[in-house]
Design an enzyme around this catalytic site. Structure first.
Site, PDB file in Angstrom:
ATOM      1  N   LYS A  45       5.470   0.456   3.171  1.00 20.65           N
ATOM      2  CA  LYS A  45       4.139  -0.130   3.309  1.00 20.65           C
ATOM      3  C   LYS A  45       3.152   0.785   2.607  1.00 20.65           C
ATOM      4  CE  LYS A  45       0.722  -1.624   6.653  1.00 20.65           C
ATOM      5  NZ  LYS A  45       0.441  -1.937   8.052  1.00 20.65           N
ATOM      6  N   ARG A  71      -7.965  -6.968   7.899  1.00 22.36           N
ATOM      7  CA  ARG A  71      -8.751  -6.119   8.815  1.00 22.36           C
ATOM      8  C   ARG A  71      -9.972  -6.875   9.312  1.00 22.36           C
ATOM      9  NH1 ARG A  71      -7.813  -0.328   5.652  1.00 22.36           N
ATOM     10  NH2 ARG A  71      -5.541  -0.451   5.744  1.00 22.36           N
ATOM     11  N   LYS A  96      -5.965   4.925   5.351  1.00 22.85           N
ATOM     12  CA  LYS A  96      -4.678   5.126   6.028  1.00 22.85           C
ATOM     13  C   LYS A  96      -3.687   5.858   5.124  1.00 22.85           C
ATOM     14  CE  LYS A  96      -5.224   1.099   9.091  1.00 22.85           C
ATOM     15  NZ  LYS A  96      -4.556  -0.040   9.745  1.00 22.85           N
ATOM     16  N   GLU A 144      12.112   5.908   1.983  1.00 20.93           N
ATOM     17  CA  GLU A 144      11.568   5.341   3.227  1.00 20.93           C
ATOM     18  C   GLU A 144      12.493   4.246   3.766  1.00 20.93           C
ATOM     19  OE1 GLU A 144       9.320   5.835   5.324  1.00 20.93           O
ATOM     20  OE2 GLU A 144       7.600   6.858   4.463  1.00 20.93           O
ATOM     21  N   LYS A 148       5.584  -4.202   1.427  1.00 17.79           N
ATOM     22  CA  LYS A 148       4.238  -4.732   1.640  1.00 17.79           C
ATOM     23  C   LYS A 148       3.213  -3.873   0.931  1.00 17.79           C
ATOM     24  CE  LYS A 148       1.286  -5.433   5.618  1.00 17.79           C
ATOM     25  NZ  LYS A 148       1.179  -5.198   7.031  1.00 17.79           N
ATOM     26  N   SER A 187      -2.814 -10.506   3.036  1.00 23.53           N
ATOM     27  CA  SER A 187      -4.074 -11.249   3.112  1.00 23.53           C
ATOM     28  C   SER A 187      -4.861 -11.232   1.802  1.00 23.53           C
ATOM     29  CB  SER A 187      -4.920 -10.679   4.246  1.00 23.53           C
ATOM     30  OG  SER A 187      -5.148  -9.292   4.051  1.00 23.53           O
ATOM     31  N   TYR A 196       0.828 -16.335   4.151  1.00 12.78           N
ATOM     32  CA  TYR A 196      -0.157 -17.215   4.772  1.00 12.78           C
ATOM     33  C   TYR A 196      -0.106 -18.606   4.151  1.00 12.78           C
ATOM     34  CZ  TYR A 196      -1.674 -12.767   6.555  1.00 12.78           C
ATOM     35  OH  TYR A 196      -1.695 -11.549   7.180  1.00 12.78           O
TER      36      TYR A 196
HETATM   37  C1  PBG Z   1      -1.499  -3.033  10.605  1.00 13.23           C
HETATM   38  C2  PBG Z   1      -1.165  -4.162   9.726  1.00 13.23           C
HETATM   39  C3  PBG Z   1      -1.887  -4.469   8.578  1.00 13.23           C
HETATM   40  C4  PBG Z   1      -1.323  -5.629   8.067  1.00 13.23           C
HETATM   41  C5  PBG Z   1      -0.271  -6.002   8.911  1.00 13.23           C
HETATM   42  N1  PBG Z   1      -0.169  -5.064   9.944  1.00 13.23           N
HETATM   43  C6  PBG Z   1      -3.081  -3.848   7.974  1.00 13.23           C
HETATM   44  C7  PBG Z   1      -3.206  -2.423   7.818  1.00 13.23           C
HETATM   45  O1  PBG Z   1      -2.245  -1.666   7.719  1.00 13.23           O
HETATM   46  O2  PBG Z   1      -4.365  -1.995   7.803  1.00 13.23           O
HETATM   47  C8  PBG Z   1      -1.810  -6.307   6.839  1.00 13.23           C
HETATM   48  C9  PBG Z   1      -1.391  -7.682   6.596  1.00 13.23           C
HETATM   49  C10 PBG Z   1      -2.194  -8.405   5.598  1.00 13.23           C
HETATM   50  O3  PBG Z   1      -3.071  -7.836   4.903  1.00 13.23           O
HETATM   51  O4  PBG Z   1      -1.968  -9.603   5.481  1.00 13.23           O
HETATM   52  N2  PBG Z   1      -0.597  -2.420  11.339  1.00 13.23           N
END
Ligand code: PBG
Length: 337
Positions: free
Chosen positions: A205, A215, A229, A245, A260, A286, A325
Site C-alpha cells: 500500500k 478520506r 502517512k 512487503e 493499492k 477513490s 467503486y
Molecule cells: C485506510 C484506508 C484508506 C483507503 C482504504 N483504507 C486510506 C488511507 O490509507 O488513508 C483508501 C481507499 C480509497 O482511496 O479508495 N486504512
C-alpha cells in the site's frame, strides 16, 4: 504500392487486423476477460436512519445507514457480485486519539456485518483493519510523541480484527501497513477460534494522493490538512520493496494480498502475480474513480468504455480480483443491463 514483401517477408501473409475485424474472432482470441466474479464493491456506512448521502468528491457513491444499505446490497446480490468491503464513517464526537470505538463489539461496522451476514450468508464480507476512521488525528495507528508506534498499534489491530471476526465477517483486511500485523492477527484469530477467517492483506500500500476522496468519504481528515502517512505507507519510487512487503505477508499467513492504488501500480500487480504466484487483488482507489468519473461528467471520455478498459488493465497485469467503486456499473455493463 511497392512490393513490401521483398523487404518484409511476413507481409502480407501476417495481417493482425484480420482477427480484429469480426466480433466472433475478437471474442475467441481475447487473452483476458472481465467477469462479475472478479469484482468487490467497497461500501461506506454511517450511523442514522434513512441516510443516503452522496460523497461530494465521488459522484454516484453514497454513504448508507444500515436500513438504506440493505436495499443497495440487494442490487449487489442481483448483480451477482461476490463480495463487499466495508468502511465506516464515524461521527467526529465518537473519535478519540486511541480509536477506541474500533474495539467495541457493538460499533457500527459490527452491527452492519451481523445484519448483512444474517440476510446474505453467501455474500463475502471484508472488514478493513486500521484505526483511521476512529482516531481524531486520522492516522491508522496509535501516536507516541507524534509518531505512529508500530508495536503498540499491533495490540489494538489484533483486538479490532477479533471483534470483526466475532461479528461474522469472512475476511479481515489490514490496511494499516504496520510491520508484523499479519502474523499477529493470524495468531490471535486462531487462538480465538477464528481459524476460518481469511486475511486479505493490503500488502503493498503506497503513500498515495489518490486516497484523497476516500478520506473525505470516511471523514478521516481534519479540515484541509493532508495527513502524511509516508512513515508507514510505501514510497511510490519503490518496486522491489513491494515484493518484500508482499512476501513477508505471505509468509505471515495472508490468504490474498492487495496492491493499492491500482492504475499507477500495474507493474507491482504484474510482478506480484507473476513472481510470487499468489492471489493478488488490485484496488482501484477513490482518486482513480474520481478522475474517471469527473472526466466523463465533462464529456472528456466515454464512461462505460473507460470503466471496462481500466478494469481490464488489472486483469492483464495478473490480478485475480478487483476492488472498485465501479463494480456495480461494471457488472451491469458485463451483463448488458
Ligand atoms: C485506510 C484506508 C484508506 C483507503 C482504504 N483504507 C486510506 C488511507 O490509507 O488513508 C483508501 C481507499 C480509497 O482511496 O479508495 N486504512
Amino acid at each position: 504500392m511497392k512490393n513490401l514483401s521483398n523487404n518484409f517477408p511476413s507481409f502480407p501473409s501476417t495481417r493482425l487486423r484480420r482477427v480484429r475485424s469480426s466480433y466472433f474472432s475478437k471474442l475467441i482470441t481475447s487473452e483476458n476477460n472481465l467477469s462479475v466474479n472478479d469484482l468487490i464493491m467497497p461500501l461506506f456506512v454511517t450511523d442514522g436512519i434513512g441516510v443516503r448521502e452522496e460523497i461530494k468528491s465521488m459522484p454516484g457513491i453514497y454513504r448508507y445507514s444500515l436500513d438504506t444499505l440493505m436495499g443497495h446490497i440487494d442490487d449487489i446480490i442481483k448483480m451477482e457480485i461476490p463480495a463487499i468491503a466495508l468502511f465506516p464513517r464515524i461521527d467526529s464526537n465518537l473519535k478519540d486519539s486511541d480509536g477506541s470505538l474500533a474495539l467495541d463489539p457493538d460499533n457500527l461496522i459490527c452491527r452492519v456485518v451481523k445484519k448483512i451476514k444474517s440476510e446474505y450468508p453467501d455474500l463475502g464480507v471484508i472488514c478493513d483493519v486500521a484505526l483511521d476512521p476512529y482516531t481524531d488525528h486520522g492516522h491508522d495507528g496509535l501516536l507516541v510523541n507524534g509518531i505512529v508506534d508500530n508495536d503498540k498499534t499491533l495490540n489494538v489491530l489484533v483486538e479490532q480484527a477479533i471483534v470483526q471476526a466475532e461479528a461474522g465477517c469472512d475476511a479481515v483486511a489490514p490496511s494499516d501497513m504496520m510491520d508484523g500485523r499479519v502474523a499477529a492477527i493470524r495468531l490471535a484469530l486462531d487462538d480465538n477460534g477464528h481459524q476460518e477467517t481469511q486475511i486479505i492483506s493490503y500488502a503493498a500500500k503506497y503513500a498515495s494522493s489518490f486516497y484523497g476522496p476516500f478520506r473525505d468519504a470516511v471523514c478521516s481528515k481534519n479540515s484541509n490538512t493532508v495527513i502524511d502517512k509516508s512513515s508507514y505507507q510505501m514510497n511510490p519510487a519503490n518496486s522491489n520493496e513491494a515484493i518484500r512487503e508482499i512476501s513477508l505477508d505471505i509468509n505471515e499467513g495472508a490468504d490474498m494480498v492487495i496492491v493499492k492504488p491500482g492504475m499507477p501500480y500495474l507493474d507491482i500487480i504484474y510482478r506480484a502475480s507473476s513472481e510470487l504466484k499468489f492471489p493478488t487483488l488490485a484496488y482501484q482507489v477513490s482518486g482513480e474513480y474520481a478522475m474517471i468519473k469527473h472526466a466523463a461528467e465533462k464529456n472528456f471520455l466515454d464512461l462505460d468504455k473507460a470503466i471496462i478498459e481500466s478494469l481490464l488493465s488489472f486483469k492483464r497485469a495478473g490480478a485475480c480480483g478487483i476492488l472498485s467503486y465501479f463494480s456495480i456499473d461494471a457488472a451491469k455493463l458485463i451483463k448488458n443491463l
